[in-house]
Write a protein that holds these residues in place. Structure first.
Motif, PDB file in Angstrom:
ATOM      1  N   LYS A   1      50.017  33.664  40.559  1.00 32.76           N
ATOM      2  CA  LYS A   1      50.927  34.240  39.565  1.00 32.76           C
ATOM      3  C   LYS A   1      51.643  33.133  38.792  1.00 32.76           C
ATOM      4  CE  LYS A   1      51.863  38.575  41.965  1.00 32.76           C
ATOM      5  NZ  LYS A   1      52.873  39.364  42.690  1.00 32.76           N
ATOM      6  N   ALA A   2      52.047  32.085  39.513  1.00 32.49           N
ATOM      7  CA  ALA A   2      52.739  30.979  38.850  1.00 32.49           C
ATOM      8  C   ALA A   2      51.808  30.283  37.861  1.00 32.49           C
ATOM      9  CB  ALA A   2      53.264  29.983  39.881  1.00 32.49           C
ATOM     10  N   GLN A   3      50.544  30.125  38.222  1.00 35.01           N
ATOM     11  CA  GLN A   3      49.599  29.497  37.294  1.00 35.01           C
ATOM     12  C   GLN A   3      49.392  30.371  36.065  1.00 35.01           C
ATOM     13  OE1 GLN A   3      46.214  28.799  39.822  1.00 35.01           O
ATOM     14  NE2 GLN A   3      46.902  26.745  40.379  1.00 35.01           N
ATOM     15  N   SER A   4      49.345  31.675  36.274  1.00 37.52           N
ATOM     16  CA  SER A   4      49.211  32.585  35.138  1.00 37.52           C
ATOM     17  C   SER A   4      50.431  32.472  34.223  1.00 37.52           C
ATOM     18  CB  SER A   4      49.054  34.015  35.644  1.00 37.52           C
ATOM     19  OG  SER A   4      49.089  34.915  34.581  1.00 37.52           O
ATOM     20  N   LEU A   5      51.616  32.455  34.827  1.00 40.60           N
ATOM     21  CA  LEU A   5      52.830  32.292  34.028  1.00 40.60           C
ATOM     22  C   LEU A   5      52.854  30.953  33.309  1.00 40.60           C
ATOM     23  CD1 LEU A   5      55.537  33.814  36.379  1.00 40.60           C
ATOM     24  CD2 LEU A   5      54.740  34.724  34.201  1.00 40.60           C
ATOM     25  N   ARG A   6      52.394  29.903  33.996  1.00 38.57           N
ATOM     26  CA  ARG A   6      52.345  28.582  33.374  1.00 38.57           C
ATOM     27  C   ARG A   6      51.433  28.607  32.156  1.00 38.57           C
ATOM     28  NH1 ARG A   6      48.823  24.526  36.229  1.00 38.57           N
ATOM     29  NH2 ARG A   6      47.393  25.840  35.103  1.00 38.57           N
ATOM     30  N   ASP A   7      50.273  29.264  32.292  1.00 32.62           N
ATOM     31  CA  ASP A   7      49.357  29.358  31.153  1.00 32.62           C
ATOM     32  C   ASP A   7      49.983  30.145  30.008  1.00 32.62           C
ATOM     33  OD1 ASP A   7      47.536  27.927  32.636  1.00 32.62           O
ATOM     34  OD2 ASP A   7      46.380  29.698  33.261  1.00 32.62           O
ATOM     35  N   ASP A   8      50.676  31.246  30.345  1.00 31.28           N
ATOM     36  CA  ASP A   8      51.347  32.024  29.304  1.00 31.28           C
ATOM     37  C   ASP A   8      52.420  31.191  28.611  1.00 31.28           C
ATOM     38  OD1 ASP A   8      49.765  34.155  29.932  1.00 31.28           O
ATOM     39  OD2 ASP A   8      51.315  35.244  31.066  1.00 31.28           O
ATOM     40  N   LEU A   9      53.197  30.459  29.393  1.00 32.78           N
ATOM     41  CA  LEU A   9      54.239  29.616  28.798  1.00 32.78           C
ATOM     42  C   LEU A   9      53.630  28.508  27.937  1.00 32.78           C
ATOM     43  CD1 LEU A   9      56.783  29.290  31.717  1.00 32.78           C
ATOM     44  CD2 LEU A   9      57.115  30.461  29.541  1.00 32.78           C
ATOM     45  N   ALA A  10      52.536  27.930  28.376  1.00 32.07           N
ATOM     46  CA  ALA A  10      51.885  26.894  27.573  1.00 32.07           C
ATOM     47  C   ALA A  10      51.426  27.481  26.234  1.00 32.07           C
ATOM     48  CB  ALA A  10      50.705  26.300  28.334  1.00 32.07           C
ATOM     49  N   PHE A  11      50.888  28.689  26.281  1.00 30.49           N
ATOM     50  CA  PHE A  11      50.466  29.344  25.038  1.00 30.49           C
ATOM     51  C   PHE A  11      51.662  29.612  24.143  1.00 30.49           C
ATOM     52  CE2 PHE A  11      49.738  33.319  22.699  1.00 30.49           C
ATOM     53  CZ  PHE A  11      48.687  32.903  21.893  1.00 30.49           C
ATOM     54  N   MET A  12      52.737  30.100  24.747  1.00 31.08           N
ATOM     55  CA  MET A  12      53.933  30.389  23.953  1.00 31.08           C
ATOM     56  C   MET A  12      54.512  29.115  23.345  1.00 31.08           C
ATOM     57  SD  MET A  12      55.690  33.303  26.355  1.00 31.08           S
ATOM     58  CE  MET A  12      57.176  33.405  25.404  1.00 31.08           C
ATOM     59  N   ILE A  13      54.510  28.026  24.100  1.00 29.25           N
ATOM     60  CA  ILE A  13      55.016  26.752  23.578  1.00 29.25           C
ATOM     61  C   ILE A  13      54.144  26.280  22.429  1.00 29.25           C
ATOM     62  CG2 ILE A  13      55.273  24.302  24.143  1.00 29.25           C
ATOM     63  CD1 ILE A  13      56.247  25.220  26.925  1.00 29.25           C
ATOM     64  N   GLU A  14      52.840  26.438  22.580  1.00 30.77           N
ATOM     65  CA  GLU A  14      51.929  26.026  21.515  1.00 30.77           C
ATOM     66  C   GLU A  14      52.179  26.846  20.254  1.00 30.77           C
ATOM     67  OE1 GLU A  14      47.208  26.412  20.969  1.00 30.77           O
ATOM     68  OE2 GLU A  14      47.847  25.332  22.762  1.00 30.77           O
ATOM     69  N   ARG A  15      52.356  28.158  20.427  1.00 32.76           N
ATOM     70  CA  ARG A  15      52.620  29.020  19.277  1.00 32.76           C
ATOM     71  C   ARG A  15      53.984  28.693  18.660  1.00 32.76           C
ATOM     72  NH1 ARG A  15      48.973  33.272  17.952  1.00 32.76           N
ATOM     73  NH2 ARG A  15      50.635  33.611  16.466  1.00 32.76           N
ATOM     74  N   ALA A  16      54.985  28.439  19.502  1.00 28.77           N
ATOM     75  CA  ALA A  16      56.311  28.099  18.995  1.00 28.77           C
ATOM     76  C   ALA A  16      56.265  26.775  18.240  1.00 28.77           C
ATOM     77  CB  ALA A  16      57.312  28.023  20.136  1.00 28.77           C
ATOM     78  N   ASP A  17      55.470  25.835  18.716  1.00 25.35           N
ATOM     79  CA  ASP A  17      55.328  24.547  18.028  1.00 25.35           C
ATOM     80  C   ASP A  17      54.702  24.767  16.652  1.00 25.35           C
ATOM     81  OD1 ASP A  17      55.502  21.779  17.757  1.00 25.35           O
ATOM     82  OD2 ASP A  17      53.473  21.471  18.558  1.00 25.35           O
TER      83      ASP A  17
END
Length: 172
Positions: free
Chosen positions: A77-93
């Motif tokens: 679950k943490a890895q899934s959340l990490r991937d989601d956060l990485a995607f969100m950071i990329e989109r926010a960037d």
């Protein structure tokens, strides 16, 4: 004196010494027997403790397997959340870069904003730089998010983008 009397006295003294040493030996043998009984009780108690410990080993194995599976689930679950956060950071960037381009355009700086890096590039924060102190910062008007706004634009944006826009408006 008669040598028989002396010999009888020596034998009597030796017999008395033998009786005394036999009595001491008897006391020590009684203590040994008593300690042997205590030692037997101690060995029996140790044996019971060993049996209980052996019976507890399967329970410990089951508990460790359950903890391991729970930990594996949480890591996934943490890895899934990490991937989601990485995607969100990329989109926010990417959004921050577009916002920076809009601000520069509004200021009159025609410097083009580079395209966002590929997804294989390391994640980094937005590259928004403050305006130089000598130039006044113009106000940029951003239309507020309302229910009457065109829904086709909102459909193109992810939930994270919409939340970011709401947060930016809340700061304003």
């Amino acid at each position: 004196m008669d040598y028989k009397l002396v010999l009888d006295l020596i034998i009597a003294i030796l017999l008395a010494a033998t009786i005394a040493s036999a009595a001491v030996l008897n006391n020590k043998l009684n203590q040994l027997r008593k300690n042997r009984d205590d030692l037997a009780k101690l060995v029996a108690a140790f044996n019971d403790a060993t049996v209980r410990a052996e019976a507890g080993i399967p329970k410990l194995k089951r508990a460790s397997e359950e903890a391991s599976s729970t930990l594996i689930d949480r890591v996934e679950k943490a890895q899934s959340l990490r991937d989601d956060l990485a995607f969100m950071i990329e989109r926010a960037d990417a959004m921050a870069n577009r916002l920076e381009g809009s601000v520069r355009t509004a200021r009159g700086e025609a410097k083009p904003v580079p395209a966002p890096a590929s997804s294989t590039a390391p994640l980094r924060g937005p590259s928004i730089r403050p305006a130089p102190a000598s130039q006044p910062v113009p106000k940029v008007s951003v239309p507020p998010l309302t229910a009457s706004r065109d829904d086709t634009l909102d459909d193109d944006r992810s939930e994270a983008e919409r939340e970011l826009l709401r947060a930016l408006q809340a700061v304003r």
